[in-house]
Structure formats: structure tokens, C-alpha cells
Scaffold this motif. Structure first.
Motif, PDB file in Angstrom:
ATOM      1  N   THR A  11      -2.704  16.695  -9.659  1.00  0.00           N
ATOM      2  CA  THR A  11      -3.278  15.736  -9.866  1.00  0.00           C
ATOM      3  C   THR A  11      -4.041  15.133 -10.636  1.00  0.00           C
ATOM      4  O   THR A  11      -4.019  15.904 -11.754  1.00  0.00           O
ATOM      5  CB  THR A  11      -4.539  16.322  -8.283  1.00  0.00           C
ATOM      6  N   SER A  54     -11.035   7.249 -10.582  1.00  0.00           N
ATOM      7  CA  SER A  54     -10.530   7.193  -9.702  1.00  0.00           C
ATOM      8  C   SER A  54      -9.477   8.238 -10.338  1.00  0.00           C
ATOM      9  O   SER A  54      -9.495   9.368 -10.722  1.00  0.00           O
ATOM     10  CB  SER A  54      -9.142   6.149 -10.072  1.00  0.00           C
ATOM     11  N   ILE A  59      -5.775  10.399  -9.093  1.00  0.00           N
ATOM     12  CA  ILE A  59      -4.499  10.186  -7.882  1.00  0.00           C
ATOM     13  C   ILE A  59      -4.250  11.747  -7.845  1.00  0.00           C
ATOM     14  O   ILE A  59      -4.328  12.528  -8.025  1.00  0.00           O
ATOM     15  CB  ILE A  59      -3.507   9.640  -9.174  1.00  0.00           C
ATOM     16  N   ARG A  97      -1.461   8.728  -3.783  1.00  0.00           N
ATOM     17  CA  ARG A  97      -2.461   7.640  -3.583  1.00  0.00           C
ATOM     18  C   ARG A  97      -3.282   7.697  -4.768  1.00  0.00           C
ATOM     19  O   ARG A  97      -3.932   8.784  -5.525  1.00  0.00           O
ATOM     20  CB  ARG A  97      -2.872   7.932  -2.163  1.00  0.00           C
ATOM     21  N   GLU A  98      -3.581   6.411  -4.723  1.00  0.00           N
ATOM     22  CA  GLU A  98      -4.891   6.269  -5.583  1.00  0.00           C
ATOM     23  C   GLU A  98      -6.301   5.712  -5.150  1.00  0.00           C
ATOM     24  O   GLU A  98      -6.753   5.342  -4.314  1.00  0.00           O
ATOM     25  CB  GLU A  98      -4.785   5.476  -6.914  1.00  0.00           C
ATOM     26  N   SER A 134     -10.607   5.311  -5.466  1.00  0.00           N
ATOM     27  CA  SER A 134     -12.078   5.005  -6.253  1.00  0.00           C
ATOM     28  C   SER A 134     -12.898   5.672  -5.665  1.00  0.00           C
ATOM     29  O   SER A 134     -12.974   6.576  -4.946  1.00  0.00           O
ATOM     30  CB  SER A 134     -11.314   3.257  -6.895  1.00  0.00           C
TER      31      SER A 134
END
Length: 130
Positions: A39, A100, A102, A115-116, A118
Motif C-alpha cells: 500500500t 492519494s 494506492i 486502485r488509487e 484520492s
């Protein structure tokens, strides 16, 4: 906090809630081998400087059937934290903090694509000594 004194320090928290049976991976590598699914959390600001690394709860060390190896994971609700300090030349005012995270969610059978997401928050800086 919603506000800090100029040159003050604050902690930024990022929380992820996962569905039952799913997990995400630790921020940090297991041993010397870096996890390609680790992560990642970023903060996009030149107004606040980090003090220390991101902190995370103690991850669970276990076998991941999707990756077929032992990895560090988090399940259910996980909260990450990092300390920041306002730069010296920062005037009083309201400042947006954007960043963000990820991550890759897996359930020991399959892994989703990375997946990102924000995030955005705001900190009010006011004159005073820290």
C-alpha cells in the motif's frame, strides 16, 4: 486537528474499511524483499513537511493464497498515520491537503487490480508559537 499554530505539528490519518474476507497489504516490505503490492500513501503539498514515516497497525503475517507467499496484510478497518509540520514561512490561513492512497485488495483467491483513491482535507494555520 482542524487548526494548528504556525510551524505547528499535526497528524494526518488515512482510514480504510474493508469488506469481510478482504485484505490490503502493509506499507512496508517483509524482510528485504519489497512487496510489489504494498500500500502507498502520498501527500501532495509543499506547505507541510513530514516528520517520520507513515505508521500502521501491526500487520498480520500470513500465507496469501492469491500471491502464493507469506505477506503482511491488514483486514477490516485499518488506520494509517503520519506526522507533519507546517513550513516556517507559512502565513495564517486555510490550506488544502490533498493526496492519494494506492492499494490492492485481495481475498486469498483473487486480487483486484491496484486502485488509487484520492483524499482531501483542510487545515487552518494561525499565528502563534508551537
Amino acid at each position: 486537528p482542524e487548526s494548528i499554530k504556525s510551524r505547528g505539528r499535526f497528524a494526518l490519518y488515512v482510514t480504510i474499511e474493508l469488506s469481510a474476507g478482504w485484505h490490503i497489504y502493509s506499507l512496508y516490505a517483509k524482510g528485504v524483499e519489497e512487496q510489489p503490492v504494498a500500500t502507498e500513501i502520498t501527500l501532495n503539498s509543499n506547505k507541510f513537511v513530514p516528520h517520520g514515516p507513515w505508521e500502521e497497525p501491526i500487520p498480520t503475517l500470513g500465507w496469501d493464497g492469491a500471491l502464493e507467499r507469506v505477506v503482511r496484510t491488514h483486514e477490516q478497518v485499518v488506520e494509517f498515520r503520519r506526522w507533519y509540520r507546517a513550513i516556517e514561512s507559512l502565513d495564517s490561513g486555510s490550506y488544502k491537503i490533498k493526496g492519494s492512497i494506492i492499494f490492492r485488495a485481495c481475498n486469498n483467491k483473487v486480487c483486484n487490480l491496484p486502485r488509487e483513491l484520492s483524499y482531501e482535507t483542510q487545515v487552518e494555520v494561525w499565528d502563534g508559537e508551537s
